[in-house]
Scaffold this motif. Structure first.
Motif, PDB file in Angstrom:
ATOM      1  N   PHE A   1       0.819  -1.220   0.000  1.00  0.00           N
ATOM      2  CA  PHE A   1       0.000   0.000   0.000  1.00  0.00           C
ATOM      3  C   PHE A   1       0.850   1.267   0.000  1.00  0.00           C
ATOM      4  CE2 PHE A   1      -1.729   3.369   2.792  1.00  0.00           C
ATOM      5  CZ  PHE A   1      -2.732   3.832   1.959  1.00  0.00           C
TER       6      PHE A   1
ATOM      7  N   ASN B   1       2.665   1.585  -3.369  1.00  0.00           N
ATOM      8  CA  ASN B   1       1.739   1.826  -4.481  1.00  0.00           C
ATOM      9  C   ASN B   1       1.073   3.194  -4.402  1.00  0.00           C
ATOM     10  OD1 ASN B   1       2.312  -0.706  -5.466  1.00  0.00           O
ATOM     11  ND2 ASN B   1       0.512  -1.679  -4.582  1.00  0.00           N
ATOM     12  N   SER B   2       0.965   3.728  -3.194  1.00  0.00           N
ATOM     13  CA  SER B   2       0.341   5.042  -3.002  1.00  0.00           C
ATOM     14  C   SER B   2       1.364   6.168  -3.067  1.00  0.00           C
ATOM     15  CB  SER B   2      -0.395   5.083  -1.657  1.00  0.00           C
ATOM     16  OG  SER B   2      -1.384   4.075  -1.590  1.00  0.00           O
TER      17      SER B   2
ATOM     18  N   PRO C   1      -1.027  13.818   0.216  1.00  0.00           N
ATOM     19  CA  PRO C   1      -1.516  12.631  -0.486  1.00  0.00           C
ATOM     20  C   PRO C   1      -2.985  12.342  -0.144  1.00  0.00           C
ATOM     21  CG  PRO C   1       0.611  12.204   0.525  1.00  0.00           C
ATOM     22  CD  PRO C   1       0.159  13.529   1.038  1.00  0.00           C
TER      23      PRO C   1
ATOM     24  N   VAL D   1      -5.834   9.251  -0.780  1.00  0.00           N
ATOM     25  CA  VAL D   1      -6.056   7.895  -1.283  1.00  0.00           C
ATOM     26  C   VAL D   1      -7.567   7.654  -1.358  1.00  0.00           C
ATOM     27  CG1 VAL D   1      -3.869   7.021  -0.417  1.00  0.00           C
ATOM     28  CG2 VAL D   1      -5.886   6.865   1.035  1.00  0.00           C
TER      29      VAL D   1
ATOM     30  N   ASN E   1      -9.464   3.293  -0.245  1.00  0.00           N
ATOM     31  CA  ASN E   1      -8.355   2.598   0.416  1.00  0.00           C
ATOM     32  C   ASN E   1      -8.254   2.962   1.889  1.00  0.00           C
ATOM     33  OD1 ASN E   1      -6.539   0.598  -0.294  1.00  0.00           O
ATOM     34  ND2 ASN E   1      -5.519   1.858  -1.835  1.00  0.00           N
TER      35      ASN E   1
ATOM     36  N   LEU F   1      -5.177   2.502   4.650  1.00  0.00           N
ATOM     37  CA  LEU F   1      -4.624   3.692   5.296  1.00  0.00           C
ATOM     38  C   LEU F   1      -4.608   3.519   6.814  1.00  0.00           C
ATOM     39  CD1 LEU F   1      -3.600   6.594   5.380  1.00  0.00           C
ATOM     40  CD2 LEU F   1      -5.968   7.371   5.113  1.00  0.00           C
TER      41      LEU F   1
END
Length: 351
Positions: A156, A159-160, A221, A223, A226, A230
């Motif tokens: 995660f 990828n984030s 950021p 998301v 997700n 998180l």
């Protein structure tokens, strides 16, 4: 919807709802993002839209002629639809009880009249309805189902495109007006805690451009879809009052609960609402477990102090996590969706 389909492969759905319902099939008539107005002042300001939504919903129900109407939360709208459906001879099931225990408890009298079967997700609601001589079904909490079904993504953070700094999750809500009220101060915390990275849980009904307007300097950021990943990676969280407070506790993330709204709406609410807390965590535990910063108390100094405690005061963190353990026991086991679906099928086929 998923559980109903498992019991009845021929089940057909038509609904006013959102993306997750649409993913289960059927026909989305109107998205909830275009319908959700919070607060007395906001409802009055958008009264024409609200009345239009009520009218179109009633017309759609008449045209569709469902075997059973399943209402989910959203009491200001749904209780009016329940009354209409009952007049049309349609069986009415209500999943997730309106918070009638919080204010204007006499609404139970209307619920008894227009709702055939009520399914509750908070343990104390059963005893509350019993005082009004109404039998309800306690099915557990659907959040337990969602958390139990969740598998963390080991990639995660990568990828984030996040850094290796510890994460503070920002959950400003899913409605435009609450995000507008809450997110600016959350963003202010970034410069107060340079050793951490702050990450926003984006609501699916908005895009990145909507959130970018809140960042004067460096973007934070965001998301989407997700939130559980998180929370799985967060050291602490600032959370808008609502269902997310309970989700955050189920992921064992220390949190501060915040809320701010229209001043007139909040003043009216404080007169009408007769409960000691606003967060589900504190309501279920019936004591202060997580700090609540509401309206004037939601300010930079108080949020900074509380977040500092959550991140750096080990005794403070451990006490909150120990309370979370007790909360887990009170919440019970997963299975709310399956139980509710089984009862809906049972009641809808019962003569």
């Amino acid at each position: 919807m998923k559980a109903l389909k498992a019991l009845d492969h021929q089940a057909d759905f038509r609904y006013f709802g959102g993306d997750l319902m649409q993913a289960e099939g059927g026909r989305l008539v109107k998205h909830y993002a275009d319908m959700a107005f919070m607060g007395f002042v906001e409802v009055i300001a958008n009264l024409r839209t609200v009345l239009g939504n009520l009218k179109s919903c009633k017309q759609d129900i008449l045209a569709y002629k469902p075997d059973v109407l399943v209402l989910i939360d959203f009491p200001g709208f749904n209780l009016k639809i329940a009354e209409f459906a009952k007049q049309q001879g349609i069986k009415v099931c209500y999943y997730i009880s309106p918070k009638v225990w919080a204010w204007n408890q006499k609404r139970v009298l209307k619920i008894k009249r227009v709702v055939d079967h009520m399914f509750c997700i908070l343990p104390f609601e059963v005893d509350f309805y019993k005082k009004w001589d109404m039998q309800v079904d306690y099915v557990g909490n659907p959040l337990l189902d969602a958390v139990a079904a969740f598998t963390p993504d080991a990639h995660f953070v990568q990828n984030s495109l996040l850094t290796d700094k510890p994460i503070v999750a920002l959950l400003p809500g899913s409605r435009k007006q609450e995000i507008n009220y809450l997110l600016p101060l959350m963003v202010d915390m970034v410069k107060q805690f340079p050793g951490y990275q702050f990450v926003i849980a984006g609501a699916p009904s908005f895009n990145i451009a909507f959130y970018n307007q809140f960042f004067a300097d460096e973007p934070i950021p965001v998301v989407f879809n997700n939130t559980y990943n998180l929370l799985s990676n967060a050291q602490a969280a600032i959370v808008a009052s609502g269902t997310a407070t309970l989700e955050t506790s189920l992921f064992n993330v220390p949190q501060v609960v915040v809320y701010k709204g229209n001043a007139v709406t909040i003043t009216i609410a404080r007169v009408l609402i007769k409960i000691g807390f606003i967060s589900l965590v504190n309501l279920i535990m019936d004591r202060l477990v997580v700090k609540e910063l509401i309206q004037g108390d939601y300010n930079t100094a108080d949020v900074k102090t509380e977040l500092d405690n959550l991140l750096h005061n080990t005794t403070y963190r451990d006490a909150m996590l120990k309370n979370y353990d007790e909360l887990d026991v009170r919440m019970g086991q997963p299975g709310a969706s399956a139980k509710t679906a089984a009862l809906i099928v049972k009641y809808s086929t019962k003569k």
